[in-house]
Design a protein around this motif. Structure first.
Motif, PDB file in Angstrom:
ATOM      1  N   LEU A  62       0.812  -1.223   0.000  1.00 44.81           N
ATOM      2  CA  LEU A  62       0.000   0.000   0.000  1.00 44.81           C
ATOM      3  C   LEU A  62       0.840   1.265   0.000  1.00 44.81           C
ATOM      4  O   LEU A  62       0.423   2.299  -0.526  1.00 44.81           O
ATOM      5  N   THR A  63       2.036   1.211   0.590  1.00 46.55           N
ATOM      6  CA  THR A  63       2.877   2.392   0.734  1.00 46.55           C
ATOM      7  C   THR A  63       3.236   2.968  -0.629  1.00 46.55           C
ATOM      8  O   THR A  63       3.631   2.245  -1.526  1.00 46.55           O
ATOM      9  N   GLY A  64       3.060   4.278  -0.777  1.00 43.80           N
ATOM     10  CA  GLY A  64       3.454   4.952  -2.012  1.00 43.80           C
ATOM     11  C   GLY A  64       2.390   5.898  -2.519  1.00 43.80           C
ATOM     12  O   GLY A  64       1.463   6.281  -1.803  1.00 43.80           O
ATOM     13  N   CYS A  65       2.515   6.252  -3.769  1.00 48.68           N
ATOM     14  CA  CYS A  65       1.640   7.231  -4.405  1.00 48.68           C
ATOM     15  C   CYS A  65       0.712   6.525  -5.391  1.00 48.68           C
ATOM     16  O   CYS A  65       1.151   5.668  -6.160  1.00 48.68           O
ATOM     17  N   TRP A  66      -0.567   6.907  -5.379  1.00 46.27           N
ATOM     18  CA  TRP A  66      -1.598   6.250  -6.183  1.00 46.27           C
ATOM     19  C   TRP A  66      -2.465   7.288  -6.894  1.00 46.27           C
ATOM     20  O   TRP A  66      -2.727   8.356  -6.354  1.00 46.27           O
ATOM     21  N   LEU A  67      -2.922   6.946  -8.092  1.00 49.46           N
ATOM     22  CA  LEU A  67      -3.796   7.803  -8.901  1.00 49.46           C
ATOM     23  C   LEU A  67      -5.035   6.997  -9.257  1.00 49.46           C
ATOM     24  O   LEU A  67      -4.911   5.854  -9.706  1.00 49.46           O
ATOM     25  N   ASN A  68      -6.234   7.577  -9.081  1.00 50.73           N
ATOM     26  CA  ASN A  68      -7.431   6.818  -9.426  1.00 50.73           C
ATOM     27  C   ASN A  68      -7.994   7.210 -10.784  1.00 50.73           C
ATOM     28  O   ASN A  68      -7.481   8.114 -11.450  1.00 50.73           O
ATOM     29  N   ASP A  69      -9.042   6.523 -11.187  1.00 46.41           N
ATOM     30  CA  ASP A  69      -9.653   6.687 -12.491  1.00 46.41           C
ATOM     31  C   ASP A  69     -10.307   8.052 -12.690  1.00 46.41           C
ATOM     32  O   ASP A  69     -10.620   8.422 -13.817  1.00 46.41           O
ATOM     33  N   LEU A  70     -10.489   8.840 -11.631  1.00 47.64           N
ATOM     34  CA  LEU A  70     -11.048  10.191 -11.748  1.00 47.64           C
ATOM     35  C   LEU A  70      -9.970  11.269 -11.706  1.00 47.64           C
ATOM     36  O   LEU A  70     -10.271  12.446 -11.832  1.00 47.64           O
ATOM     37  N   GLY A  77       1.681   6.513   3.603  1.00 47.76           N
ATOM     38  CA  GLY A  77       2.961   6.318   4.278  1.00 47.76           C
ATOM     39  C   GLY A  77       3.162   4.857   4.652  1.00 47.76           C
ATOM     40  O   GLY A  77       2.394   3.977   4.259  1.00 47.76           O
ATOM     41  N   ASN A  78       4.191   4.598   5.425  1.00 39.89           N
ATOM     42  CA  ASN A  78       4.502   3.229   5.841  1.00 39.89           C
ATOM     43  C   ASN A  78       3.359   2.612   6.623  1.00 39.89           C
ATOM     44  O   ASN A  78       2.742   3.274   7.449  1.00 39.89           O
ATOM     45  N   VAL A  79       3.105   1.332   6.363  1.00 40.32           N
ATOM     46  CA  VAL A  79       2.128   0.585   7.134  1.00 40.32           C
ATOM     47  C   VAL A  79       2.843   0.095   8.389  1.00 40.32           C
ATOM     48  O   VAL A  79       3.874  -0.577   8.304  1.00 40.32           O
ATOM     49  N   GLU A  80       2.318   0.456   9.545  1.00 42.05           N
ATOM     50  CA  GLU A  80       2.938   0.100  10.824  1.00 42.05           C
ATOM     51  C   GLU A  80       2.709  -1.380  11.137  1.00 42.05           C
ATOM     52  O   GLU A  80       1.906  -2.045  10.491  1.00 42.05           O
ATOM     53  N   ALA A  81       3.413  -1.879  12.141  1.00 42.27           N
ATOM     54  CA  ALA A  81       3.315  -3.289  12.524  1.00 42.27           C
ATOM     55  C   ALA A  81       1.888  -3.688  12.908  1.00 42.27           C
ATOM     56  O   ALA A  81       1.467  -4.819  12.675  1.00 42.27           O
ATOM     57  N   ASP A  82       1.115  -2.742  13.455  1.00 42.49           N
ATOM     58  CA  ASP A  82      -0.268  -3.051  13.830  1.00 42.49           C
ATOM     59  C   ASP A  82      -1.237  -2.907  12.656  1.00 42.49           C
ATOM     60  O   ASP A  82      -2.446  -3.074  12.824  1.00 42.49           O
ATOM     61  N   GLY A  83      -0.721  -2.564  11.470  1.00 41.79           N
ATOM     62  CA  GLY A  83      -1.550  -2.424  10.279  1.00 41.79           C
ATOM     63  C   GLY A  83      -2.019  -1.007  10.006  1.00 41.79           C
ATOM     64  O   GLY A  83      -2.584  -0.730   8.951  1.00 41.79           O
ATOM     65  N   SER A  84      -1.799  -0.090  10.920  1.00 41.77           N
ATOM     66  CA  SER A  84      -2.269   1.281  10.730  1.00 41.77           C
ATOM     67  C   SER A  84      -1.382   2.033   9.737  1.00 41.77           C
ATOM     68  O   SER A  84      -0.201   1.733   9.581  1.00 41.77           O
ATOM     69  N   PHE A  85      -1.986   3.004   9.054  1.00 36.79           N
ATOM     70  CA  PHE A  85      -1.236   3.865   8.147  1.00 36.79           C
ATOM     71  C   PHE A  85      -1.928   5.211   8.055  1.00 36.79           C
ATOM     72  O   PHE A  85      -3.079   5.367   8.460  1.00 36.79           O
ATOM     73  N   SER A  86      -1.212   6.191   7.545  1.00 38.78           N
ATOM     74  CA  SER A  86      -1.783   7.515   7.314  1.00 38.78           C
ATOM     75  C   SER A  86      -1.184   8.062   6.032  1.00 38.78           C
ATOM     76  O   SER A  86      -0.240   7.505   5.479  1.00 38.78           O
ATOM     77  N   GLY A  87      -1.757   9.145   5.561  1.00 36.80           N
ATOM     78  CA  GLY A  87      -1.264   9.746   4.335  1.00 36.80           C
ATOM     79  C   GLY A  87      -2.045  10.993   3.987  1.00 36.80           C
ATOM     80  O   GLY A  87      -2.659  11.624   4.849  1.00 36.80           O
ATOM     81  N   GLU A  88      -2.036  11.317   2.699  1.00 38.30           N
ATOM     82  CA  GLU A  88      -2.701  12.517   2.192  1.00 38.30           C
ATOM     83  C   GLU A  88      -3.493  12.173   0.944  1.00 38.30           C
ATOM     84  O   GLU A  88      -3.110  11.276   0.194  1.00 38.30           O
ATOM     85  N   TYR A  89      -4.587  12.900   0.734  1.00 39.01           N
ATOM     86  CA  TYR A  89      -5.465  12.645  -0.401  1.00 39.01           C
ATOM     87  C   TYR A  89      -5.770  13.972  -1.083  1.00 39.01           C
ATOM     88  O   TYR A  89      -6.185  14.925  -0.432  1.00 39.01           O
ATOM     89  N   GLN A  90      -5.545  14.043  -2.375  1.00 39.84           N
ATOM     90  CA  GLN A  90      -5.870  15.224  -3.183  1.00 39.84           C
ATOM     91  C   GLN A  90      -6.966  14.820  -4.156  1.00 39.84           C
ATOM     92  O   GLN A  90      -6.705  14.149  -5.149  1.00 39.84           O
ATOM     93  N   THR A  91      -8.210  15.187  -3.832  1.00 38.60           N
ATOM     94  CA  THR A  91      -9.317  14.812  -4.697  1.00 38.60           C
ATOM     95  C   THR A  91      -9.335  15.651  -5.971  1.00 38.60           C
ATOM     96  O   THR A  91      -8.889  16.800  -5.975  1.00 38.60           O
ATOM     97  N   ALA A  92      -9.846  15.070  -7.029  1.00 42.58           N
ATOM     98  CA  ALA A  92      -9.999  15.791  -8.296  1.00 42.58           C
ATOM     99  C   ALA A  92     -11.450  16.180  -8.521  1.00 42.58           C
ATOM    100  O   ALA A  92     -11.777  16.824  -9.512  1.00 42.58           O
ATOM    101  N   VAL A  93     -12.341  15.780  -7.630  1.00 42.52           N
ATOM    102  CA  VAL A  93     -13.769  16.081  -7.771  1.00 42.52           C
ATOM    103  C   VAL A  93     -14.325  16.603  -6.455  1.00 42.52           C
ATOM    104  O   VAL A  93     -13.872  16.217  -5.382  1.00 42.52           O
TER     105      VAL A  93
END
Length: 180
Positions: A62-70, A77-93
């Motif tokens: 999951l770690t990294g940068c992703w672009l969706n169909d819209l 960011g990194n997925v922690e040992a407990d499975g949690s992660f955080s990051g940023e989202y830039q919506t296009a709509v």
């Protein structure tokens, strides 16, 4: 009314944050394909190199940068040992007339499912909208080793009255592909 903005405009908005001291979306903290391959190539205790190659070839990260169909872009960011992660989202709509801003996301990956992980995350749009979106999905890797996140989402907008409640939730799907 949904409004779609161009990817260059979305990236430009993220760049404005960089000028104010914020990191540019998808540029820092991201593992390259080469870095992930090197990490996956390290032998695990008790595994032969042949088994290790087969396991690494099917792992979706999951770690990294992703672009969706819209045209929306997110950085996880990194997925922690407990499975949690955080990051940023830039919506296009967006259905609001306010300028779209970068939003924080928080989520969790199923720890038992690391090969083609199931996950969920929430994006609170409070920086420009009275709405919240929850995503759930799975990370897949195809036979060409191309990763994709197949997601379903619920967008909840603020309802003015209980009688408006029926139209306050929208359901949809998105496919995200890794930005290289």
């Amino acid at each position: 009314m949904m409004r779609k903005i161009s990817f260059p405009l979305a990236l430009g908005l993220a760049s404005l944050g960089a000028f104010s001291g914020q990191k540019l979306l998808c540029q820092e903290g991201e593992n390259t394909a080469e870095q992930r391959a090197a990490q996956e190539a390290e032998p695990r205790p008790g595994q032969s190199p042949r088994t290790q190659r087969r396991v690494a070839s099917s792992k979706c990260c999951l770690t990294g940068c992703w672009l969706n169909d819209l045209g929306s872009k997110m950085w996880i960011g990194n997925v922690e040992a407990d499975g949690s992660f955080s990051g940023e989202y830039q919506t296009a709509v967006s259905s609001t007339e306010k300028p779209i801003k970068l939003a924080r996301l928080n989520g969790s990956q199923n720890k038992a499912s690391t090969e083609q992980a199931t996950f969920g995350f929430t994006v609170n749009w409070d920086s420009f909208s009275d709405s919240t979106t929850v995503f759930t999905g799975q990370c897949f890797m195809d036979e060409d080793k191309q990763e994709s996140l197949q997601t379903m989402w619920l967008l909840r907008e603020k309802a003015e009255f209980a009688t408006d409640n029926w139209k306050a939730t929208t359901v949809g799907t998105n496919v995200f592909t890794r930005v290289k």
